[in-house]
Design a protein around this motif. Sequence first.
Motif, PDB file in Angstrom:
ATOM      1  N   LEU A  57       0.813  -1.215   0.000  1.00 14.60           N
ATOM      2  CA  LEU A  57       0.000   0.000   0.000  1.00 14.60           C
ATOM      3  C   LEU A  57       0.851   1.272   0.000  1.00 14.60           C
ATOM      4  O   LEU A  57       0.451   2.299  -0.569  1.00 14.60           O
ATOM      5  N   ASP A  58       2.010   1.260   0.673  1.00  8.62           N
ATOM      6  CA  ASP A  58       2.819   2.481   0.725  1.00  8.62           C
ATOM      7  C   ASP A  58       3.846   2.555  -0.397  1.00  8.62           C
ATOM      8  O   ASP A  58       4.614   3.517  -0.500  1.00  8.62           O
ATOM      9  N   GLY A  59       3.923   1.525  -1.268  1.00  9.42           N
ATOM     10  CA  GLY A  59       4.786   1.565  -2.439  1.00  9.42           C
ATOM     11  C   GLY A  59       6.270   1.529  -2.138  1.00  9.42           C
ATOM     12  O   GLY A  59       7.074   1.966  -2.970  1.00  9.42           O
ATOM     13  N   ASP A  60       6.689   0.962  -0.997  1.00 12.07           N
ATOM     14  CA  ASP A  60       8.120   0.923  -0.675  1.00 12.07           C
ATOM     15  C   ASP A  60       8.804  -0.343  -1.189  1.00 12.07           C
ATOM     16  O   ASP A  60       9.971  -0.597  -0.901  1.00 12.07           O
ATOM     17  N   GLY A  61       8.092  -1.176  -1.932  1.00 14.00           N
ATOM     18  CA  GLY A  61       8.693  -2.358  -2.546  1.00 14.00           C
ATOM     19  C   GLY A  61       8.785  -3.558  -1.629  1.00 14.00           C
ATOM     20  O   GLY A  61       9.455  -4.541  -1.979  1.00 14.00           O
ATOM     21  N   LYS A  62       8.127  -3.516  -0.488  1.00 13.10           N
ATOM     22  CA  LYS A  62       8.121  -4.663   0.410  1.00 13.10           C
ATOM     23  C   LYS A  62       6.819  -4.658   1.206  1.00 13.10           C
ATOM     24  O   LYS A  62       6.138  -3.638   1.297  1.00 13.10           O
ATOM     25  N   ILE A  63       6.515  -5.842   1.763  1.00 14.88           N
ATOM     26  CA  ILE A  63       5.290  -6.007   2.549  1.00 14.88           C
ATOM     27  C   ILE A  63       5.626  -5.785   4.022  1.00 14.88           C
ATOM     28  O   ILE A  63       6.417  -6.540   4.611  1.00 14.88           O
ATOM     29  N   SER A  64       5.055  -4.727   4.596  1.00 15.77           N
ATOM     30  CA  SER A  64       5.303  -4.433   6.004  1.00 15.77           C
ATOM     31  C   SER A  64       4.495  -5.395   6.882  1.00 15.77           C
ATOM     32  O   SER A  64       3.650  -6.150   6.402  1.00 15.77           O
ATOM     33  N   GLU A  65       4.754  -5.334   8.193  1.00 12.66           N
ATOM     34  CA  GLU A  65       4.051  -6.213   9.117  1.00 12.66           C
ATOM     35  C   GLU A  65       2.553  -5.948   9.111  1.00 12.66           C
ATOM     36  O   GLU A  65       1.746  -6.880   9.155  1.00 12.66           O
ATOM     37  N   GLN A  66       2.169  -4.672   9.031  1.00 16.90           N
ATOM     38  CA  GLN A  66       0.746  -4.346   9.009  1.00 16.90           C
ATOM     39  C   GLN A  66       0.105  -4.760   7.687  1.00 16.90           C
ATOM     40  O   GLN A  66      -1.034  -5.240   7.659  1.00 16.90           O
ATOM     41  N   GLU A  67       0.849  -4.592   6.600  1.00 14.47           N
ATOM     42  CA  GLU A  67       0.337  -5.017   5.291  1.00 14.47           C
ATOM     43  C   GLU A  67       0.192  -6.544   5.242  1.00 14.47           C
ATOM     44  O   GLU A  67      -0.720  -7.069   4.589  1.00 14.47           O
ATOM     45  N   TRP A  68       1.087  -7.258   5.938  1.00 13.80           N
ATOM     46  CA  TRP A  68       0.994  -8.725   5.953  1.00 13.80           C
ATOM     47  C   TRP A  68      -0.275  -9.186   6.657  1.00 13.80           C
ATOM     48  O   TRP A  68      -0.868 -10.197   6.274  1.00 13.80           O
ATOM     49  N   LEU A  69      -0.712  -8.437   7.672  1.00 10.31           N
ATOM     50  CA  LEU A  69      -1.982  -8.777   8.311  1.00 10.31           C
ATOM     51  C   LEU A  69      -3.134  -8.669   7.328  1.00 10.31           C
ATOM     52  O   LEU A  69      -4.075  -9.482   7.349  1.00 10.31           O
ATOM     53  N   LEU A  70      -3.063  -7.669   6.436  1.00  8.25           N
ATOM     54  CA  LEU A  70      -4.099  -7.531   5.406  1.00  8.25           C
ATOM     55  C   LEU A  70      -4.018  -8.669   4.386  1.00  8.25           C
ATOM     56  O   LEU A  70      -5.050  -9.154   3.897  1.00  8.25           O
ATOM     57  N   VAL A  71      -2.769  -9.090   4.077  1.00  9.34           N
ATOM     58  CA  VAL A  71      -2.595 -10.222   3.153  1.00  9.34           C
ATOM     59  C   VAL A  71      -3.231 -11.482   3.749  1.00  9.34           C
ATOM     60  O   VAL A  71      -3.955 -12.222   3.069  1.00  9.34           O
ATOM     61  N   ARG A  72      -2.971 -11.722   5.019  1.00  6.67           N
ATOM     62  CA  ARG A  72      -3.518 -12.910   5.675  1.00  6.67           C
ATOM     63  C   ARG A  72      -5.044 -12.852   5.734  1.00  6.67           C
ATOM     64  O   ARG A  72      -5.726 -13.872   5.508  1.00  6.67           O
TER      65      ARG A  72
END
Length: 312
Positions: free
Chosen positions: A226-241
């Motif tokens: 979501l923030d376009g930094d080229g990696k999945i952050s811990e909070q973004e991983w919760l959304l992935v799960r």
Amino acid sequence: MLWLSSQWTRSGWAAFSLYPLLAFIGLKLGLHSFLHGVLPALLACGLIGWWLNYRRYRLIADTPTAHAVSAALGHVELCGVARNHPQAANYSPYSGRRCVWYRCWRYENDRRGLNGSTLDLFERGNSLPSLPENSELSFLLVDGKQEVIINPEGAEVIAPHRESWQEGKETLVEEWIAEGDPLYVLGQLQSHGGSRPDLQSFRQDVGAKLAEWKQDQPALLRRHDLDGDGKISEQEWLLVRAAAEREVRQNYQQLASTPATLHISKPDDGKPYLINTLPPRQVARSYRLRAWLHALAALLSFIAWLHSGLSA
């Protein structure tokens, strides 16, 4: 070995023709060959025949007959009526006969021996019969209002109907189970669809979905970075799960809405898979009688072998 086991038990009473056949061959070869070659072979055949048939007798005798509508999943014995799938009837390849299951083979007419029985497969000669072609298409066992799908692959089938005829220089043989025949099946019962998985299965499927998404990193980043930094952050991983759980839950809901179907197939534990058209008691009685006749043949062969050794 599995093929020999199937032939030995499926051919039923015809298997006993092996004993006079082996004895005849031994006498033709001479007394020494008969005593030291044929008698041990007769003993081995008797022991194998006893074990294969007695094992099936005990399995049938120890498994209570269940009703399809209330049968527990696992190893079961069911009785009913044979039916084709609606709009998907089975037809034998030689005669085009409508049936639920068939077995067919052919052999040349100039052969000598057992008149086209399944034991032709053991016969010597230059022109061997074709290996039997067995139907592997599923059909139905109907018990009252409950239908069970029978997958015959790997089953030992004893068919009630048999016909042979000549075409040119060949004889064609068919055995079949017809629609409306009584049906006896001993195998593994499973249910497909219509059920909700447990929590452990849900977690395993979510983990498999996440592993699948990780294999395609560009797509994963495109959807969830979501923030376009080229990696999945811990909070973004919760959304992935959460997205994986949502997708797996939708799949489960679709499966749960599908009516459950019952299937019988070859047991995973290696137990015999039997399909017959006789009542259970008659099936068990037939296997028991054959088992002890094979044991008697083995005993007589052993006595004759022992006597020949003492007389030498």
